[in-house]
Design a protein around this motif. Structure first.
Motif, PDB file in Angstrom:
ATOM      1  N   VAL A  15       0.832  -1.091  -0.071  1.00 29.43           N
ATOM      2  CA  VAL A  15      -0.118  -0.042  -0.062  1.00 29.43           C
ATOM      3  C   VAL A  15       0.889   1.168   0.058  1.00 29.43           C
ATOM      4  O   VAL A  15       0.635   2.162  -0.881  1.00 29.43           O
ATOM      5  CB  VAL A  15      -1.055   0.165   1.319  1.00 29.43           C
ATOM      6  N   ASP A  16       1.975   1.320   0.938  1.00 27.89           N
ATOM      7  CA  ASP A  16       2.490   2.605   1.140  1.00 27.89           C
ATOM      8  C   ASP A  16       3.664   2.931   0.059  1.00 27.89           C
ATOM      9  O   ASP A  16       3.753   3.953  -0.477  1.00 27.89           O
ATOM     10  CB  ASP A  16       3.260   2.551   2.471  1.00 27.89           C
ATOM     11  N   GLU A  17       4.347   1.646  -0.423  1.00 27.91           N
ATOM     12  CA  GLU A  17       5.535   1.747  -1.343  1.00 27.91           C
ATOM     13  C   GLU A  17       5.173   1.703  -2.804  1.00 27.91           C
ATOM     14  O   GLU A  17       5.815   2.117  -3.755  1.00 27.91           O
ATOM     15  CB  GLU A  17       6.679   1.011  -0.978  1.00 27.91           C
ATOM     16  N   LEU A  18       4.079   0.657  -2.875  1.00 24.25           N
ATOM     17  CA  LEU A  18       3.874   0.589  -4.402  1.00 24.25           C
ATOM     18  C   LEU A  18       2.365   1.265  -4.861  1.00 24.25           C
ATOM     19  O   LEU A  18       2.184   1.122  -5.867  1.00 24.25           O
ATOM     20  CB  LEU A  18       3.738  -0.916  -4.604  1.00 24.25           C
ATOM     21  N   GLY A  19       1.791   1.473  -3.735  1.00 24.02           N
ATOM     22  CA  GLY A  19       0.540   2.518  -3.820  1.00 24.02           C
ATOM     23  C   GLY A  19      -0.743   1.571  -4.339  1.00 24.02           C
ATOM     24  O   GLY A  19      -1.642   2.023  -5.092  1.00 24.02           O
ATOM     25  N   ILE A  20      -0.502   0.208  -4.021  1.00 26.20           N
ATOM     26  CA  ILE A  20      -1.725  -0.550  -4.303  1.00 26.20           C
ATOM     27  C   ILE A  20      -2.791  -0.436  -3.284  1.00 26.20           C
ATOM     28  O   ILE A  20      -2.729  -0.250  -2.141  1.00 26.20           O
ATOM     29  CB  ILE A  20      -1.122  -1.992  -4.334  1.00 26.20           C
ATOM     30  N   LEU A  35      -2.895  -6.991  -9.719  1.00 26.28           N
ATOM     31  CA  LEU A  35      -2.461  -6.009  -8.956  1.00 26.28           C
ATOM     32  C   LEU A  35      -1.647  -4.888  -9.820  1.00 26.28           C
ATOM     33  O   LEU A  35      -1.203  -3.786  -9.304  1.00 26.28           O
ATOM     34  CB  LEU A  35      -1.706  -6.065  -7.739  1.00 26.28           C
ATOM     35  N   ASP A  36      -1.676  -5.048 -11.092  1.00 28.86           N
ATOM     36  CA  ASP A  36      -1.291  -4.341 -12.187  1.00 28.86           C
ATOM     37  C   ASP A  36       0.319  -3.908 -11.894  1.00 28.86           C
ATOM     38  O   ASP A  36       0.844  -2.658 -12.137  1.00 28.86           O
ATOM     39  CB  ASP A  36      -2.063  -3.105 -12.439  1.00 28.86           C
ATOM     40  N   VAL A  37       1.061  -4.758 -11.114  1.00 30.10           N
ATOM     41  CA  VAL A  37       2.557  -4.366 -10.780  1.00 30.10           C
ATOM     42  C   VAL A  37       3.201  -4.936 -12.329  1.00 30.10           C
ATOM     43  O   VAL A  37       3.126  -6.018 -12.738  1.00 30.10           O
ATOM     44  CB  VAL A  37       2.989  -5.219  -9.574  1.00 30.10           C
ATOM     45  N   GLY A  41       7.659  -2.290 -11.362  1.00 31.45           N
ATOM     46  CA  GLY A  41       6.980  -2.574  -9.842  1.00 31.45           C
ATOM     47  C   GLY A  41       7.626  -3.984  -9.174  1.00 31.45           C
ATOM     48  O   GLY A  41       7.784  -3.716  -7.812  1.00 31.45           O
ATOM     49  N   GLU A  44      10.913  -2.923  -7.835  1.00 34.39           N
ATOM     50  CA  GLU A  44      10.646  -2.145  -6.664  1.00 34.39           C
ATOM     51  C   GLU A  44      10.100  -3.021  -5.235  1.00 34.39           C
ATOM     52  O   GLU A  44      10.678  -2.638  -4.185  1.00 34.39           O
ATOM     53  CB  GLU A  44       9.473  -1.024  -7.090  1.00 34.39           C
TER      54      GLU A  44
END
Lengths: 81, 414
Positions: A15-20, A35-37, A41, A44
């Protein structure tokens, strides 16, 4: 570290670092498809795992991870042997 | 293809004076300075501790956080300006829209993602290459502002970037207009951005002796053509214009702000940072824009000067104007909006094009603020202090960049 603790820490990372979005994160969620990484990503994510759990994840092991649950498995194995 | 005319149908900007076009324009006409003490970085050991910061920029109002953190601030600023310009023009493309293949982007940026460059270099030196971000390179490169806009706004046509320092976004507009005129596209988003209020950029420009050190008077620091000027004031920001083939715009009933009628370029061929004494290079670019438009200098009713507030620029630009305009140099209203915005580097040419186009729309020219004691060598009408009603039919905008790049745009009332 307990598995539930790894799970909650990993969720916070995503949530915090990848904005999911938090509600999209489930054990069976696939990073790329659900999750569209993208490939950047994933890099990361691996860096975030290494930083936050203090583990080392070689590329060949990283390639085996495709779901959130598999990432938890890998971290748990690294931490707890 | 020379019968294809190019018009401006959309405007967008985010800059220290305003977060959109109309608030910026009101600020410029009211003589509002966007300059203040630097808050974004530790500036305590920098010679220049003032800048035009966009202090209230909330990128997450425009895009998800997940996307924002993959973009450098310069790219975010351009993205927001481009979005406003497209909205303003009424143009939006769905994925795979056939018309989107005839729409493109030209961006100008002087330095690209310099803040990201500093962060990544710090990581490299302090930790090592294995901790470099996978987004470092995509965030830093100066073309990514245009790449990202093409991805998010579905613009599949020509897409390129000008990196001619402080003239970059004037080149972007001229090049985009030429792309439409030759038939390679019908719609182009053109503009530029920089976000260089960073320790490296502020320190580097200061060492080049380019920046004002009037730290105790931020709002008075950018004072083009004034005897007390001591350098330019760094600013961040972006501006974008939607350019469109005239028939294409008329067919869809678009609002037409102005026509792009002239584009001139030259190189000083003299020095990396200093203008050629006498302003011969700048004069050739201005004459070239007039020739491109097929008009005489006497037609020009407003000149938005490069007017950086550096010792060298303002005198040589004045000489260049006299060379090209002759007696008309003393009659044409000239202003430097950098007196209010500061110097947006790669965003400067575009925000000044926006100001020129709005001067045509509203028949009013913005002032040069802080011009209280004119340099004796700067003896033209720089519209000091207050905006002025002028019947602006033809507006010229000058942009000159490190490297000796001289770029001049000419706009006409539609």
């Amino acid at each position: 570290m307990e598995r539930t603790e790894i799970e909650s820490k990993l969720t916070d990372l995503l949530v915090d670092e990848l904005g999911i979005e938090r509600e999209d994160i489930r054990a069976d969620a696939k990073f790329e498809e659900d999750l569209d990484v993208d490939s950047l990503g994933v890099v990361e994510l691996l860096m975030a795992l290494e930083d936050n759990f203090g583990v080392k994840i070689p590329d060949e092991e990283a390639e085996q991870i495709s779901t959130v649950g598999e990432a938890i498995d890998l971290v748990e194995k690294k931490l707890n042997g | 293809m020379n019968d294809r005319r190019v018009v401006v149908t959309g405007l967008g900007t985010v800059n220290p004076v305003g977060g959109d076009v109309e608030s910026t324009w009101r600020g410029l006409l009211d003589g509002v300075s966007g300059i203040g003490p630097i808050t974004a970085i530790d500036a305590s050991d920098l010679p220049s501790q003032i800048a035009g910061e966009i202090t209230d920029f909330d990128v997450e109002a425009f895009m998800p956080r997940r996307q924002a953190r993959r973009m450098d601030r310069y790219g975010q600023l351009f993205w927001v300006a481009a979005g406003e310009a497209l909205d303003d023009s009424g143009i939006a493309y769905e994925p795979d829209d056939p018309a989107a293949y005839r729409a493109g982007v030209v961006v100008g940026s002087g330095i690209g993602g310099v803040a990201t460059f500093e962060e990544e270099l710090t990581t490299l030196l302090e930790i090592g290459p294995h901790r470099l971000s996978p987004f470092g390179i995509p965030k830093i490169i100066a073309n990514m502002a245009g790449g990202q806009v093409s991805i998010d706004f579905n613009l599949y046509g020509p897409n390129t970037t000008a990196v001619t320092a402080c003239a970059a976004s004037a080149n972007a507009i001229g090049d985009a207009a030429a792309i439409i005129a030759r038939g390679s596209a019908d719609v182009m988003v053109a503009g530029g951005a920089d976000a260089a209020i960073t320790r490296f950029a502020m320190g580097g420009f200061a060492q080049a002796r380019a920046l004002s050190t009037r730290n105790d008077d931020p709002q008075g620091a950018s004072r083009p053509f004034d005897a007390g000027r001591d350098g330019f004031v760094m600013a961040e920001g972006a501006a974008a214009l939607v350019l469109e083939e005239r028939e294409h715009a008329l067919m869809r009933g678009a609002n037409v702000y102005a026509e792009v009628i002239g584009y001139g370029m030259s190189a000083d061929g003299y020095h990396v940072t200093l203008p050629r004494p006498g302003g011969g290079g700048a004069a050739r670019a201005m004459q070239s824009a007039l020739d491109d438009a097929g008009i005489v200098a006497e037609k020009v009713s407003y000149l938005n000067a490069h007017g950086t507030s550096t010792a060298a620029n303002d005198v040589t630009e004045t000489m260049a104007i006299k060379t090209v305009f002759g007696d008309h140099a003393y009659r044409v209203p000239i202003s430097s909006t950098k007196s209010m915005t500061g110097h947006l580097l790669g965003g400067a040419g575009a925000i000044e094009a926006v100001a020129s186009v709005l001067a045509i729309r509203d028949r009013v020219v913005p002032p040069t603020i802080n011009l209280t004691d004119p340099d004796p060598e700067c003896d033209l009408d720089y519209v000091p202090g207050e905006a002025r009603s002028v019947d602006v039919q033809y507006a010229m905008s000058n942009s000159f960049g490190f490297g000796g790049h001289n770029v001049v745009l000419l706009f006409r009332s539609p």
